[in-house]
Design a protein around this motif. Sequence first.
Motif, PDB file in Angstrom:
ATOM      1  N   MET A  91      13.248  69.519  59.245  1.00  0.00           N
ATOM      2  CA  MET A  91      12.576  70.307  60.292  1.00  0.00           C
ATOM      3  C   MET A  91      13.531  70.681  61.434  1.00  0.00           C
ATOM      4  SD  MET A  91       9.649  71.106  59.281  1.00  0.00           S
ATOM      5  CE  MET A  91      10.079  71.056  57.560  1.00  0.00           C
ATOM      6  N   LYS A  92      14.587  69.910  61.595  1.00  0.00           N
ATOM      7  CA  LYS A  92      15.573  70.231  62.646  1.00  0.00           C
ATOM      8  C   LYS A  92      16.408  71.458  62.251  1.00  0.00           C
ATOM      9  CE  LYS A  92      16.092  65.391  64.011  1.00  0.00           C
ATOM     10  NZ  LYS A  92      16.954  64.216  63.905  1.00  0.00           N
ATOM     11  N   LEU A  93      16.376  71.832  60.979  1.00  0.00           N
ATOM     12  CA  LEU A  93      17.231  72.917  60.481  1.00  0.00           C
ATOM     13  C   LEU A  93      16.497  74.247  60.357  1.00  0.00           C
ATOM     14  CD1 LEU A  93      18.914  70.834  57.631  1.00  0.00           C
ATOM     15  CD2 LEU A  93      19.885  71.354  59.881  1.00  0.00           C
ATOM     16  N   LYS A  94      15.175  74.192  60.625  1.00  0.00           N
ATOM     17  CA  LYS A  94      14.310  75.368  60.452  1.00  0.00           C
ATOM     18  C   LYS A  94      14.714  76.495  61.404  1.00  0.00           C
ATOM     19  CE  LYS A  94      10.071  74.369  61.556  1.00  0.00           C
ATOM     20  NZ  LYS A  94       9.020  74.768  62.291  1.00  0.00           N
ATOM     21  N   ASP A  95      14.792  77.710  60.882  1.00  0.00           N
ATOM     22  CA  ASP A  95      14.985  78.867  61.768  1.00  0.00           C
ATOM     23  C   ASP A  95      14.068  79.991  61.302  1.00  0.00           C
ATOM     24  OD1 ASP A  95      16.138  80.164  59.625  1.00  0.00           O
ATOM     25  OD2 ASP A  95      18.188  79.998  60.355  1.00  0.00           O
ATOM     26  N   GLU A  96      14.297  81.211  61.803  1.00  0.00           N
ATOM     27  CA  GLU A  96      13.350  82.309  61.507  1.00  0.00           C
ATOM     28  C   GLU A  96      13.347  82.729  60.029  1.00  0.00           C
ATOM     29  OE1 GLU A  96      17.205  83.896  62.751  1.00  0.00           O
ATOM     30  OE2 GLU A  96      15.849  82.412  63.637  1.00  0.00           O
ATOM     31  N   SER A  97      14.357  82.285  59.277  1.00  0.00           N
ATOM     32  CA  SER A  97      14.372  82.655  57.849  1.00  0.00           C
ATOM     33  C   SER A  97      13.518  81.692  57.010  1.00  0.00           C
ATOM     34  CB  SER A  97      15.810  82.657  57.315  1.00  0.00           C
ATOM     35  OG  SER A  97      16.322  81.340  57.272  1.00  0.00           O
ATOM     36  N   TRP A  98      12.984  80.657  57.641  1.00  0.00           N
ATOM     37  CA  TRP A  98      12.197  79.650  56.906  1.00  0.00           C
ATOM     38  C   TRP A  98      10.720  80.007  56.857  1.00  0.00           C
ATOM     39  CZ3 TRP A  98      13.260  73.921  56.251  1.00  0.00           C
ATOM     40  CH2 TRP A  98      14.635  73.677  56.128  1.00  0.00           C
ATOM     41  N   LYS A  99      10.111  79.733  55.706  1.00  0.00           N
ATOM     42  CA  LYS A  99       8.652  79.840  55.566  1.00  0.00           C
ATOM     43  C   LYS A  99       8.166  78.521  54.983  1.00  0.00           C
ATOM     44  CE  LYS A  99       8.472  84.210  56.647  1.00  0.00           C
ATOM     45  NZ  LYS A  99       8.251  84.513  58.022  1.00  0.00           N
ATOM     46  N   LEU A 100       7.243  77.885  55.676  1.00  0.00           N
ATOM     47  CA  LEU A 100       6.689  76.622  55.171  1.00  0.00           C
ATOM     48  C   LEU A 100       5.502  76.918  54.262  1.00  0.00           C
ATOM     49  CD1 LEU A 100       8.582  75.327  57.192  1.00  0.00           C
ATOM     50  CD2 LEU A 100       6.724  73.825  57.898  1.00  0.00           C
ATOM     51  N   ILE A 101       5.515  76.317  53.089  1.00  0.00           N
ATOM     52  CA  ILE A 101       4.434  76.492  52.118  1.00  0.00           C
ATOM     53  C   ILE A 101       3.732  75.146  51.977  1.00  0.00           C
ATOM     54  CG2 ILE A 101       3.912  77.025  49.684  1.00  0.00           C
ATOM     55  CD1 ILE A 101       5.166  79.450  50.979  1.00  0.00           C
ATOM     56  N   ASN A 102       2.412  75.141  52.067  1.00  0.00           N
ATOM     57  CA  ASN A 102       1.670  73.897  51.887  1.00  0.00           C
ATOM     58  C   ASN A 102       1.649  73.551  50.400  1.00  0.00           C
ATOM     59  OD1 ASN A 102      -0.159  71.870  51.581  1.00  0.00           O
ATOM     60  ND2 ASN A 102      -1.864  72.924  52.604  1.00  0.00           N
ATOM     61  N   ALA A 103       2.501  72.596  50.023  1.00  0.00           N
ATOM     62  CA  ALA A 103       2.674  72.266  48.608  1.00  0.00           C
ATOM     63  C   ALA A 103       1.629  71.273  48.106  1.00  0.00           C
ATOM     64  CB  ALA A 103       4.078  71.717  48.365  1.00  0.00           C
ATOM     65  N   GLY A 104       0.690  70.894  48.971  1.00  0.00           N
ATOM     66  CA  GLY A 104      -0.359  69.961  48.568  1.00  0.00           C
ATOM     67  C   GLY A 104      -1.563  70.680  47.950  1.00  0.00           C
ATOM     68  N   GLN A 105      -1.529  72.003  47.914  1.00  0.00           N
ATOM     69  CA  GLN A 105      -2.639  72.775  47.354  1.00  0.00           C
ATOM     70  C   GLN A 105      -2.512  72.835  45.823  1.00  0.00           C
ATOM     71  OE1 GLN A 105      -3.221  76.354  50.281  1.00  0.00           O
ATOM     72  NE2 GLN A 105      -1.044  76.197  49.845  1.00  0.00           N
ATOM     73  N   SER A 106      -3.471  73.488  45.185  1.00  0.00           N
ATOM     74  CA  SER A 106      -3.379  73.630  43.724  1.00  0.00           C
ATOM     75  C   SER A 106      -2.119  74.428  43.380  1.00  0.00           C
ATOM     76  CB  SER A 106      -4.611  74.360  43.190  1.00  0.00           C
ATOM     77  OG  SER A 106      -4.556  75.719  43.585  1.00  0.00           O
ATOM     78  N   LYS A 107      -1.642  74.238  42.161  1.00  0.00           N
ATOM     79  CA  LYS A 107      -0.443  74.957  41.721  1.00  0.00           C
ATOM     80  C   LYS A 107      -0.618  76.460  41.877  1.00  0.00           C
ATOM     81  CE  LYS A 107       1.812  72.080  38.328  1.00  0.00           C
ATOM     82  NZ  LYS A 107       1.664  71.576  36.992  1.00  0.00           N
ATOM     83  N   GLU A 108      -1.828  76.926  41.526  1.00  0.00           N
ATOM     84  CA  GLU A 108      -2.104  78.372  41.571  1.00  0.00           C
ATOM     85  C   GLU A 108      -2.004  78.888  43.001  1.00  0.00           C
ATOM     86  OE1 GLU A 108      -4.053  76.094  40.021  1.00  0.00           O
ATOM     87  OE2 GLU A 108      -3.313  76.608  38.010  1.00  0.00           O
ATOM     88  N   LYS A 109      -2.559  78.084  43.942  1.00  0.00           N
ATOM     89  CA  LYS A 109      -2.563  78.521  45.343  1.00  0.00           C
ATOM     90  C   LYS A 109      -1.138  78.513  45.911  1.00  0.00           C
ATOM     91  CE  LYS A 109      -4.722  79.699  49.196  1.00  0.00           C
ATOM     92  NZ  LYS A 109      -3.622  80.090  50.036  1.00  0.00           N
ATOM     93  N   VAL A 110      -0.376  77.492  45.546  1.00  0.00           N
ATOM     94  CA  VAL A 110       1.024  77.437  46.015  1.00  0.00           C
ATOM     95  C   VAL A 110       1.773  78.663  45.485  1.00  0.00           C
ATOM     96  CG1 VAL A 110       3.204  76.129  45.925  1.00  0.00           C
ATOM     97  CG2 VAL A 110       1.035  74.915  46.186  1.00  0.00           C
ATOM     98  N   GLU A 111       1.533  78.960  44.214  1.00  0.00           N
ATOM     99  CA  GLU A 111       2.185  80.112  43.577  1.00  0.00           C
ATOM    100  C   GLU A 111       1.816  81.407  44.319  1.00  0.00           C
ATOM    101  OE1 GLU A 111       1.467  79.722  39.338  1.00  0.00           O
ATOM    102  OE2 GLU A 111       2.259  81.758  39.083  1.00  0.00           O
ATOM    103  N   GLN A 112       0.528  81.527  44.647  1.00  0.00           N
ATOM    104  CA  GLN A 112       0.048  82.722  45.379  1.00  0.00           C
ATOM    105  C   GLN A 112       0.710  82.825  46.749  1.00  0.00           C
ATOM    106  OE1 GLN A 112      -4.171  82.784  46.158  1.00  0.00           O
ATOM    107  NE2 GLN A 112      -4.635  82.981  43.969  1.00  0.00           N
ATOM    108  N   ASP A 113       0.764  81.682  47.455  1.00  0.00           N
ATOM    109  CA  ASP A 113       1.355  81.682  48.809  1.00  0.00           C
ATOM    110  C   ASP A 113       2.836  82.065  48.745  1.00  0.00           C
ATOM    111  OD1 ASP A 113      -1.093  80.920  49.689  1.00  0.00           O
ATOM    112  OD2 ASP A 113      -0.468  78.991  50.540  1.00  0.00           O
ATOM    113  N   ILE A 114       3.519  81.537  47.727  1.00  0.00           N
ATOM    114  CA  ILE A 114       4.945  81.864  47.583  1.00  0.00           C
ATOM    115  C   ILE A 114       5.100  83.359  47.317  1.00  0.00           C
ATOM    116  CG2 ILE A 114       6.966  81.583  46.067  1.00  0.00           C
ATOM    117  CD1 ILE A 114       6.204  78.621  45.778  1.00  0.00           C
TER     118      ILE A 114
END
Length: 209
Positions: free
Chosen positions: A163-186
């Motif tokens: 988290m200390k390395l995060k900058d504007e090029s980072w997008k956080l994806i909630n990886a605790g969701q279903s595989k399908e939802k993670v895939e959709q978010d990505i």
Amino acid sequence: MTQRGLFIVVEGCDRSGKSTHCAKLVEKLNSNGIDAELIKFPDRTTQTGKMIDSYLQQKSDLDDHAIHLLFSANRWEAMKILFEKLKNGKTLVVDRYAFSGVAFSSAKGLDLEWCKNPDIGLLTPDLVLFLDLDINEAEKRGGFGEERYEKRELQIKVREEFMKLKDESWKLINAGQSKEKVEQDIWAVIEEARNSLDTTKSLQYNLWK
Ligand code: DGP
């Protein structure tokens, strides 16, 4: 002129689903007519990679600084090939990069700024997808294995360092969701990036400069 490819990095703690989602993303990019390839760090097949593999499997021991430099060398030795691929229009999905390098070593107690140094000047990614997963969820996923860093306390610290390395090029994806939802978010992030990123701008060897 060939339009260059996108340099997409996927990061996260162990068991966050990186390998699965990287493979899926490459497949989806290709089926949408975007020439894409999966790259993985560390590349355990090279000379440095073999030393790293032995270290990770706890078959050998190395000073924390020395192994840090080996991980970095493992990335540097791939840079020219990655650059050529991107320049020739290939989109790269890169499973782990210098962010893992710094997060894991600083979680072990090395100074964060020191850790960044050997990777300064690597190619800068266009986009970093961070697959974020709660440690309790990560542990439920079959538990951690035998490799060196697969331990709860260390993984908690690794996330803090990431988290200390995060900058504007980072997008956080909630990886605790279903595989399908993670895939959709990505995919939603990728589509947005394809519309907003300027790939006429050349690739830069300027990470953390
Ligand atoms: P993986 O093959 O993605 O499961 O990675 C193997 C392990 O190595 C994992 O625990 C994360 C860690 N790792 C990956 N890259 C680096 C790095 O550059 N430096 C250090 N210290 N650890 C890394």
